[in-house]
Scaffold this motif. Structure first.
Motif, mmCIF file in Angstrom:
data_model
loop_
_atom_site.group_PDB
_atom_site.id
_atom_site.type_symbol
_atom_site.label_atom_id
_atom_site.label_comp_id
_atom_site.label_asym_id
_atom_site.label_seq_id
_atom_site.Cartn_x
_atom_site.Cartn_y
_atom_site.Cartn_z
ATOM 1 N N THR A 15 0.829 -1.203 0.000
ATOM 2 C CA THR A 15 0.000 0.000 0.000
ATOM 3 C C THR A 15 0.865 1.254 0.000
ATOM 4 O O THR A 15 0.608 2.215 -0.730
ATOM 5 C CB THR A 15 -0.914 0.010 1.229
ATOM 6 N N ALA A 23 2.311 1.637 -3.454
ATOM 7 C CA ALA A 23 1.356 2.076 -4.472
ATOM 8 C C ALA A 23 0.962 3.528 -4.259
ATOM 9 O O ALA A 23 0.918 4.309 -5.211
ATOM 10 C CB ALA A 23 0.119 1.181 -4.460
ATOM 11 N N ILE A 24 0.673 3.896 -3.012
ATOM 12 C CA ILE A 24 0.205 5.263 -2.758
ATOM 13 C C ILE A 24 1.380 6.222 -2.674
ATOM 14 O O ILE A 24 1.457 7.224 -3.382
ATOM 15 C CB ILE A 24 -0.626 5.316 -1.463
ATOM 16 N N VAL A 38 1.196 6.958 -6.639
ATOM 17 C CA VAL A 38 0.101 7.889 -6.908
ATOM 18 C C VAL A 38 0.448 9.293 -6.405
ATOM 19 O O VAL A 38 0.222 10.287 -7.092
ATOM 20 C CB VAL A 38 -1.185 7.357 -6.247
ATOM 21 N N ALA A 54 2.832 11.116 -8.726
ATOM 22 C CA ALA A 54 2.152 11.604 -9.928
ATOM 23 C C ALA A 54 1.308 12.831 -9.603
ATOM 24 O O ALA A 54 1.316 13.822 -10.350
ATOM 25 C CB ALA A 54 1.289 10.501 -10.525
ATOM 26 N N PHE A 55 0.598 12.794 -8.452
ATOM 27 C CA PHE A 55 -0.213 13.947 -8.047
ATOM 28 C C PHE A 55 0.660 15.176 -7.834
ATOM 29 O O PHE A 55 0.336 16.283 -8.261
ATOM 30 C CB PHE A 55 -0.962 13.637 -6.753
ATOM 31 N N ALA A 59 2.020 16.604 -11.049
ATOM 32 C CA ALA A 59 0.953 17.297 -11.757
ATOM 33 C C ALA A 59 0.633 18.631 -11.093
ATOM 34 O O ALA A 59 0.321 19.623 -11.766
ATOM 35 C CB ALA A 59 -0.301 16.422 -11.802
ATOM 36 N N ALA A 60 0.741 18.682 -9.749
ATOM 37 C CA ALA A 60 0.505 19.956 -9.060
ATOM 38 C C ALA A 60 1.683 20.905 -9.252
ATOM 39 O O ALA A 60 1.502 22.120 -9.343
ATOM 40 C CB ALA A 60 0.270 19.710 -7.572
ATOM 41 N N SER A 84 3.515 21.172 -11.867
ATOM 42 C CA SER A 84 3.545 21.734 -13.213
ATOM 43 C C SER A 84 2.713 23.008 -13.309
ATOM 44 O O SER A 84 2.777 23.705 -14.312
ATOM 45 C CB SER A 84 3.021 20.707 -14.215
ATOM 46 N N ARG A 85 1.942 23.315 -12.270
ATOM 47 C CA ARG A 85 1.157 24.553 -12.274
ATOM 48 C C ARG A 85 1.814 25.643 -11.451
ATOM 49 O O ARG A 85 1.306 26.753 -11.390
ATOM 50 C CB ARG A 85 -0.241 24.281 -11.742
ATOM 51 N N THR A 86 2.917 25.353 -10.767
ATOM 52 C CA THR A 86 3.597 26.368 -9.969
ATOM 53 C C THR A 86 5.046 26.478 -10.439
ATOM 54 O O THR A 86 5.439 25.901 -11.449
ATOM 55 C CB THR A 86 3.584 25.993 -8.484
ATOM 56 N N GLN A 96 -6.457 -1.036 -0.871
ATOM 57 C CA GLN A 96 -5.189 -1.290 -1.545
ATOM 58 C C GLN A 96 -5.403 -1.669 -2.999
ATOM 59 O O GLN A 96 -4.711 -1.184 -3.904
ATOM 60 C CB GLN A 96 -4.442 -2.408 -0.826
ATOM 61 N N THR A 124 -6.365 1.265 -5.036
ATOM 62 C CA THR A 124 -5.229 2.135 -5.306
ATOM 63 C C THR A 124 -4.369 1.584 -6.437
ATOM 64 O O THR A 124 -3.893 2.334 -7.287
ATOM 65 C CB THR A 124 -4.385 2.281 -4.044
ATOM 66 N N LEU A 177 -6.309 17.524 -11.804
ATOM 67 C CA LEU A 177 -5.009 18.196 -11.825
ATOM 68 C C LEU A 177 -4.506 18.377 -13.243
ATOM 69 O O LEU A 177 -3.965 19.420 -13.601
ATOM 70 C CB LEU A 177 -3.996 17.384 -11.018
ATOM 71 N N LYS A 190 -4.566 26.045 -18.708
ATOM 72 C CA LYS A 190 -3.540 27.078 -18.597
ATOM 73 C C LYS A 190 -2.707 27.135 -19.879
ATOM 74 O O LYS A 190 -2.398 28.200 -20.391
ATOM 75 C CB LYS A 190 -2.653 26.755 -17.391
#
Lengths: 81, 159
Positions: free
Chosen positions: A55, A58-59, A63, A66-67, A70-71, A73-75, B44, B47, B148, B155
């Motif tokens: 877990t 994976a998280i 993940v 990637a989050f 992606a965030a 790329s906006r700052t 899990q 995810t 996102l 933009k």
């Protein structure tokens, strides 16, 4: 549970955590946090809790990275001094 | 279009490896959700399934990712998972326990008298509940990632 492997993993975790909060490059900080999560997953698996381990892999390593990219790329990439 | 140009510039190695890996990642996610005997593993597995779709978007671009997993499906999957969880946990048990309203007591359905309580909980009902949890988690993660990425696209279009 192998004590030297455990100590080595925990040492690298501390080093990576300190590097992640002291760097000025935010992309490098994200990659360092990904490596932190991967080593943390190794520690969980090494403590015989495979469920928590994958877990975390994976998280934390997949993940969340990637989050955060992606965030990012906006700052701006570099932290202001 | 700048997006088409960016898709053509993508690396063939990453695309081939992603094509090879995605079915196995999804199979592993399904195995984690329903493959084992005990309870647990819905979050899990969901995810891992979401990570497979995020890998698809990262490797092939947002447009092909939206073709495979449209954004409208996210709300459908989120609602479906919630209905599976609440339906199995609440509605079935309320009906089959004849008004005693044993919410989330999976042994209350008549199948438990035939094959035993733990088997009902683990094999049949628990797996459906875990699929509900996993589908909801997968759709939530994929929709966060699409949000996102979509703002980034807007933009770029303004510039």
């Amino acid at each position: 549970m192998i004590i030297p492997l455990d100590l080595a993993l925990l040492f690298f975790i501390v080093v990576i955590a300190i590097a992640a909060i002291t760097t000025k490059d935010l992309l490098a900080a994200i990659v360092l946090l990904s490596a932190y999560s991967f080593l943390m997953a190794c520690v969980w698996v090494e403590m015989n809790s495979v469920d928590v381990g994958f877990t975390e892999a994976a998280i934390g390593a997949g993940v969340t990275t990637a989050f955060m990219i992606a965030a990012l790329s906006r700052t701006a990439r570099w932290e202001e001094k | 279009m700048s997006t088409e140009k960016r898709i053509q510039e993508r690396d063939v190695v990453i695309q081939t490896i992603a094509k090879l890996m995605i079915p196995f990642i999804q199979l592993y996610g399904l195995y984690v959700m329903v493959g084992t005997e005990g309870a647990g593993g819905g979050f899990q597995g969901g995810t891992v399934l979401a990570a497979s779709f995020i890998l698809l978007v990262v490797a092939f671009g947002v447009d092909k990712g939206r073709m495979k997993m449209p954004e409208g499906w996210n709300a459908v999957f989120k609602s479906l998972g919630l209905y599976l969880y609440a339906g199995v946990g609440g509605l079935l048990c309320i009906i089959f326990s004849l008004g005693k309203a044993e919410y989330l007591n999976y042994c209350a359905i008549p199948l438990a008298k035939i094959i035993g309580g733990p088997a009902t909980r683990g094999f049949w009902v628990g797996n459906i509940v875990e699929v509900g949890i996993g589908v909801t988690v997968m759709a939530a993660f994929v929709s966060i990632f699409y949000d996102l990425v979509r703002k980034e696209e807007k933009k770029e279009a303004k510039e």
